[in-house]
Design an enzyme around this catalytic site. Structure first.
Site, mmCIF file in Angstrom:
data_model
loop_
_atom_site.group_PDB
_atom_site.id
_atom_site.type_symbol
_atom_site.label_atom_id
_atom_site.label_comp_id
_atom_site.label_asym_id
_atom_site.label_seq_id
_atom_site.Cartn_x
_atom_site.Cartn_y
_atom_site.Cartn_z
ATOM 1 N N ASP A 23 1.408 -5.003 -3.269
ATOM 2 C CA ASP A 23 2.734 -5.590 -3.478
ATOM 3 C C ASP A 23 2.605 -7.024 -3.989
ATOM 4 O OD1 ASP A 23 5.451 -5.761 -3.504
ATOM 5 O OD2 ASP A 23 5.712 -5.808 -1.323
ATOM 6 N N ASN A 71 10.028 4.299 -6.648
ATOM 7 C CA ASN A 71 9.857 3.396 -7.799
ATOM 8 C C ASN A 71 10.618 3.846 -9.047
ATOM 9 O OD1 ASN A 71 6.463 2.354 -6.983
ATOM 10 N ND2 ASN A 71 8.397 1.318 -6.579
HETATM 11 C C1 FPP Z 1 4.361 -3.807 -6.356
HETATM 12 O O1 FPP Z 1 4.650 -5.032 -6.940
HETATM 13 C C2 FPP Z 1 3.549 -3.016 -7.211
HETATM 14 C C3 FPP Z 1 3.916 -1.800 -7.732
HETATM 15 C C4 FPP Z 1 5.203 -1.157 -7.484
HETATM 16 C C5 FPP Z 1 3.040 -1.058 -8.603
HETATM 17 C C6 FPP Z 1 1.585 -1.175 -8.324
HETATM 18 C C7 FPP Z 1 0.929 -0.860 -9.572
HETATM 19 C C8 FPP Z 1 -0.187 -1.450 -10.064
HETATM 20 C C9 FPP Z 1 -1.003 -2.407 -9.337
HETATM 21 C C10 FPP Z 1 -0.630 -1.125 -11.428
HETATM 22 C C11 FPP Z 1 -0.888 0.318 -11.712
HETATM 23 C C12 FPP Z 1 -1.903 0.906 -10.801
HETATM 24 C C13 FPP Z 1 -2.946 1.638 -11.190
HETATM 25 C C14 FPP Z 1 -3.804 2.310 -10.177
HETATM 26 C C15 FPP Z 1 -3.316 1.776 -12.605
HETATM 27 P P1 FPP Z 1 6.163 -5.395 -7.202
HETATM 28 O O2 FPP Z 1 6.453 -5.134 -8.640
HETATM 29 O O3 FPP Z 1 7.041 -4.689 -6.236
HETATM 30 O O4 FPP Z 1 6.125 -6.931 -6.906
HETATM 31 P P2 FPP Z 1 7.321 -7.831 -6.338
HETATM 32 O O5 FPP Z 1 7.678 -7.283 -4.988
HETATM 33 O O6 FPP Z 1 6.702 -9.183 -6.290
HETATM 34 O O7 FPP Z 1 8.442 -7.731 -7.345
#
Ligand code: FPP
Length: 243
Positions: A23, A71
């Site tokens: 996250d 998501n």
């Molecule tokens: C949360 O950060 C992250 C995600 C919803 C996606 C995680 C994905 C990756 C790390 C990249 C793809 C993964 C692979 C294995 C190729 P957020 O966007 O919710 O952050 P925030 O809460 O700060 O907005």
């Protein structure tokens, strides 16, 4: 998979199975006045680093929450970007996973992804299926509640078919219906970015896992962060309901 983790591994022990709720990509980007995709791109770099570090530490299974069933609620272009990153990750990482003897697994229903991505994932899973060095599990379109509901439905069908008695349903039998049935018990569940929620991740599997919430944003998480998490795990007293 045993219902409970092995207590003999407690006390300075190494976690066999570590899961991470990655996250903070968006906040990482926002702090730099960059678009959210820039945070996700750095998030992928963190995935590479941490997967490598986990193997070096001897972690048998690393399970990463890459795309939750919730998501889809994100803007369409962000979902598209995440799918693109996943496609790129699998293409670019497959050779290393294969040469490092890593088995790739997926939990969650990725059959709804675009056909080319489904094929790419299926091929990567098939190509690494025989590897036995370590396992990288990516959770895609995964939700813990949906996993439990699906398991319940399969057991109910067997009861309806007369091949299973309701009395025979216990923790171990139920667990066999989960997508993680052949993985070691979850020892350590880490969430980055300071949020303290499970967000529908590995709900059943987290029953006896140690939970660790760290403030580091996922793109900043690295091998040292993992080493610190493993050290914290080793200091925890795991009692599994005993004294
Ligand atoms: C949360 O950060 C992250 C995600 C919803 C996606 C995680 C994905 C990756 C790390 C990249 C793809 C993964 C692979 C294995 C190729 P957020 O966007 O919710 O952050 P925030 O809460 O700060 O907005």
């Amino acid at each position: 998979m045993a219902t409970l983790p092995d207590p003999s591994r407690a006390g300075g022990a190494m976690p066999r199975h570590v899961a991470i709720i990655m996250d903070g990509n968006g906040r990482w980007a926002k702090a730099r006045r960059l678009p959210r995709i820039a945070g996700h791109r750095q998030g992928v770099e963190a995935v590479r680093r941490v997967a490598r570090a986990a193997r070096e530490h001897g972690v048998e299974v690393l399970t990463l929450y890459a795309f939750s069933s919730e998501n889809w609620r994100r803007p369409e272009d962000e979902v598209r970007d995440l799918m693109g990153l996943l496609r790129h990750f699998i293409r670019s990482e497959l050779a290393e996973l294969a040469s490092e003897n890593v088995r790739l697994r997926v939990i969650g229903d990725y059959s709804v992804f675009s056909p080319d991505l489904v094929e790419l994932i299926d091929n990567a899973i098939a190509r690494t299926a025989g590897n036995d060095g370590a396992t990288l599990v990516i959770a895609l379109n995964y939700g813990g509640q949906a996993e439990i509901v699906a398991a319940t439905r399969r057991l109910a069908e067997r009861v309806r078919g007369g091949v299973l008695s309701p009395d025979a349903i216990d923790d171990a039998l139920f667990e066999r219906e989960l997508q993680t049935h052949d993985l070691p018990p979850l020892d350590l569940l880490i969430r980055t970015s300071g949020e303290q929620r499970l967000s529908n991740f590995l709900l059943w599997q987290a029953a006896y896992a140690e939970l660790l919430f760290v403030d580091t944003l996922w793109p900043d998480f690295d091998g040292e962060s993992l080493a610190a998490a493993i050290e914290t795990f080793g200091r925890r007293q795991r009692r599994f309901g005993g004294l």
